[in-house]
Design a protein around this motif. Sequence first.
Motif, short mmCIF file in Angstrom:
data_model
loop_
_atom_site.label_atom_id
_atom_site.label_comp_id
_atom_site.label_asym_id
_atom_site.label_seq_id
_atom_site.Cartn_x
_atom_site.Cartn_y
_atom_site.Cartn_z
N GLY A 168 -8.05 -8.75 1.78
CA GLY A 168 -6.94 -9.65 1.55
C GLY A 168 -5.92 -9.12 0.56
O GLY A 168 -4.97 -9.81 0.23
N GLN A 169 -6.13 -7.89 0.09
CA GLN A 169 -5.22 -7.33 -0.89
C GLN A 169 -5.08 -5.82 -0.67
O GLN A 169 -5.99 -5.17 -0.15
N VAL A 170 -3.93 -5.31 -1.07
CA VAL A 170 -3.68 -3.88 -0.95
C VAL A 170 -3.16 -3.39 -2.29
O VAL A 170 -2.67 -4.16 -3.12
N ARG A 171 -3.26 -2.09 -2.52
CA ARG A 171 -2.83 -1.50 -3.79
C ARG A 171 -1.76 -0.46 -3.53
O ARG A 171 -1.84 0.34 -2.60
N PHE A 172 -0.72 -0.49 -4.36
CA PHE A 172 0.37 0.47 -4.29
C PHE A 172 0.38 1.30 -5.57
O PHE A 172 0.06 0.80 -6.65
N GLN A 173 0.78 2.55 -5.42
CA GLN A 173 0.97 3.41 -6.59
C GLN A 173 2.43 3.83 -6.63
O GLN A 173 2.94 4.45 -5.72
N ARG A 174 3.12 3.42 -7.71
CA ARG A 174 4.52 3.78 -7.89
C ARG A 174 4.68 4.39 -9.28
O ARG A 174 4.86 3.68 -10.28
#
Length: 376
Positions: A168-174
Amino acid sequence: MSKRDYYEVLGVARHASDEELKKAYRRCAMKHHPDRNPGNAEAEVAFKECKEAYEVLSDGNKRRAYDQHGHAAFEHGMGGGGGGPGYADMGDIFGDIFGNIFGGGAGGARGPRRGADVGYVMELSLEEAVGGIDRQIEIPTLETCDSCDGSGSADGKVETCETCGGRGQVRFQRGIFSMQQGCPHCGGRGQTISNPCGDCHGQGRVERNKTLQVKIPAGVDTGDRIRLTGEGEAGPPGVPPGDLYVEVRVKEHEIFQRDGDDLHCDVPIRISQAALGDTIRVPTLGGEVELRIPAETQTSKVFRLRDQGVKSVRSRRKGDLYCRAVVETPVNLTAEQRDLLEQFEATFVGDGARKHSPRSSTFIDGVKGFWDRMTS
């Protein structure tokens, strides 16, 4: 050290809208985030202060309490006064800050905990508020779809979301930022539907008008709220519904003015009643009662009738009724009445007349003293 004003922390006016608060919070969080200010203790304090301020001002109830009582409203652990988030809260923070930028899904990292709360304003007469009432109301809300039993699927089949793997969740790297938020593909549910229900279009909820019977307890006043647990909007599958909050507003009364549990009213009396005294009947919420008017009563004299007010919804103590005497000037006089009054007025002659008009005498003495001071 005393806490800074929350509006000052976010740099907004006290009448700022919810959108202005959110924008100000984002700027503050970005500026002071510890990852952008490594080893800077002041930035970390400012970051926590910013989060704390937004938690309070973004909540309507907490904001009203803060506007009225300041930081004192949260001295005993009410929401928003806990000193700000630690690093364990980073997922929620970034889900809120960057949700709009990256198409964040509903509910942030952990998904929605329950359906949305619903508010309803109920107007009552003073008699209804004092005595209590059962009233039927109709509210528009989202309810669980009967066709698919809230699953959103026409055939009852759901599949694990391939984008988030069912989390139900995703992770982004910025750059230096690591952000997690609700999955934009499944909306934070962790599941997808290949054959959506035709009635709710895969949402598991439909819009309906719901009829409820609400019991309003005796003694409520404007601003009081009654919570009906579970009568708010239905949540996504597996999530309990929100609550319904019924807020009371008491309409103005033609006779009584309410002040907490006390009532006030004006009682008109004739000149003769004020001068000679009399026993009159005055209205109360429980019926008429007798009120003795002593001789030589002046206008604005207040009489207290104990236990003729409102029974408190909290302490069950009953307030009082305060009756203010208003001496009326007679109108539409007959010739006989006018003649009698002229005869009466003729008796007020010379210095002896002053003893019959204490307030007028005091006023005249005051005027003389004023002119003496002006001309000296």
